[in-house]
Write a protein that holds these residues in place. Structure first.
Motif, PDB file in Angstrom:
ATOM      1  N   SER A 182       1.690  -2.138  -5.462  1.00 44.83           N
ATOM      2  CA  SER A 182       0.192  -2.406  -5.022  1.00 44.83           C
ATOM      3  C   SER A 182      -0.003  -3.760  -4.427  1.00 44.83           C
ATOM      4  O   SER A 182      -0.855  -3.802  -3.531  1.00 44.83           O
ATOM      5  CB  SER A 182      -0.708  -2.004  -5.971  1.00 44.83           C
ATOM      6  OG  SER A 182      -0.632  -3.013  -7.139  1.00 44.83           O
ATOM      7  N   GLN A 186      -1.213  -4.398  -0.568  1.00 43.99           N
ATOM      8  CA  GLN A 186      -2.328  -5.265  -0.176  1.00 43.99           C
ATOM      9  C   GLN A 186      -1.809  -6.409   0.678  1.00 43.99           C
ATOM     10  O   GLN A 186      -2.650  -6.668   1.695  1.00 43.99           O
ATOM     11  CB  GLN A 186      -2.792  -5.660  -1.543  1.00 43.99           C
ATOM     12  CG  GLN A 186      -4.131  -6.310  -1.295  1.00 43.99           C
ATOM     13  CD  GLN A 186      -5.287  -5.597  -0.732  1.00 43.99           C
ATOM     14  OE1 GLN A 186      -5.344  -4.199  -1.204  1.00 43.99           O
ATOM     15  NE2 GLN A 186      -5.847  -5.845   0.485  1.00 43.99           N
ATOM     16  N   ASP A 190      -3.491  -7.251   4.417  1.00 47.28           N
ATOM     17  CA  ASP A 190      -4.116  -8.509   4.251  1.00 47.28           C
ATOM     18  C   ASP A 190      -3.669  -9.153   5.668  1.00 47.28           C
ATOM     19  O   ASP A 190      -4.296  -9.983   6.225  1.00 47.28           O
ATOM     20  CB  ASP A 190      -4.173  -9.114   3.204  1.00 47.28           C
ATOM     21  CG  ASP A 190      -5.073  -8.649   1.937  1.00 47.28           C
ATOM     22  OD1 ASP A 190      -6.020  -7.778   2.195  1.00 47.28           O
ATOM     23  OD2 ASP A 190      -4.692  -9.056   0.717  1.00 47.28           O
TER      24      ASP A 190
END
Length: 286
Positions: A182, A186, A190
């Protein structure tokens, strides 16, 4: 164990009930630990003292943190040492005495097993590169962080990868029960990367590294300090300047138990007196 050590442990067992009032819930830490139960009934501290040793969960395959040395027949690493510091506080002895009297019994854990082993009472504490998250704090108490790390992406030098973008369609090996996948997803989002890697979960770090060496996966992803124990001349970190997945390691205990405050105080004290900084140097952690 020597006869003298057994005698010492027995003394601690008998003295446990009397010492309980002087330790445990009266301690407050530098974090937000739960103070826990205030009586002997259901007291984790009382149970540990009656038993005569602390049951601790550590890693067996993370050099520098928790590693089982088969040649020496023992666990070693910073988190192993930290468990002896906790035992010393619980039993009211010095760190050296805690080690000499073997006041800790170790069980190796994985990201998948460490929480359940706290829940079923088999373990009193887990110090196993256990990242503190809001979700995990709903189920277990965590100490103030004793170490902060970031996620790294280990690749073979021969792979030719120079950018995270090169991982499109590639297979990233992660540990079962860890937050690594995860955090990578992310990070990709980002930073606006367009790659879409695949993930494969494994039961332990050595098998991930061997899978990387065999070419069955393209990346070994884990905390950088964990990867440091598996670095050699054939591998490197991919774009190490991209720092992501900051995570603090905490010692986990049963939710709401009276041991939690004692553990947190130990962490705060060892941070304050520089002991943990010295451990980082001792074990060559990055």
């Amino acid at each position: 164990m020597t006869r003298a050590a057994v005698s010492r442990r027995r003394f601690l067992q008998l003295a446990g009930a009397g010492m309980l009032a002087l330790t445990g819930t009266a301690l407050t830490g530098c974090g937000n630990s739960t103070s826990g139960e205030g009586s002997d009934k259901g007291s984790k501290l009382a149970a540990i003292k009656s038993r005569g040793h602390l049951n601790a969960g550590v890693k067996k395959d993370v050099p520098g943190y928790g590693y089982y040395d088969t040649a020496k027949g023992r666990f070693e690493g910073m988190e192993v040492d930290l468990c002896y510091q906790i035992a010393a506080a619980v039993f009211g002895v010095s760190y050296k005495e805690a080690r000499a009297q073997e006041l800790v019994e170790f069980t190796d854990v994985t990201p998948k097993t460490r929480g359940p082993l706290i829940d079923n009472g088999q373990l009193d504490v887990v110090a196993a590169t256990y990242t503190i998250t809001d979700e995990r704090k709903k189920s277990w108490d965590f100490s103030t962080p004793y170490r902060t790390d970031y996620v790294g992406l280990m690749v073979k030098k021969r792979s030719g990868f120079t950018s995270i973008e090169d991982l499109d369609g590639k297979v990233i090996g992660v540990s079962q029960g860890a937050t690594t996948q995860s955090l990578i997803e992310q990070m990709i989002k980002d930073n606006g990367f367009s790659c879409k890697p695949e993930f494969r979960a494994f039961s332990g770090y050595p098998i991930i590294k061997s899978s990387l060496d065999a070419g069955n996966i393209d990346v070994f992803a884990m905390d950088r300090s964990t990867l440091a124990g598996y670095m050699n001349e054939t591998v490197e970190l991919l774009q190490p300047e991209v720092k992501f997945g900051e995570q603090g390691y905490g010692v986990a205990t049963k939710k709401g138990c009276d041991l939690s405050a004692v553990v947190d105080q130990v962490i705060c004290d060892r941070l304050a007196d520089g002991w943990l900084d010295q451990e980082v140097k001792t074990w060559g952690l990055v």
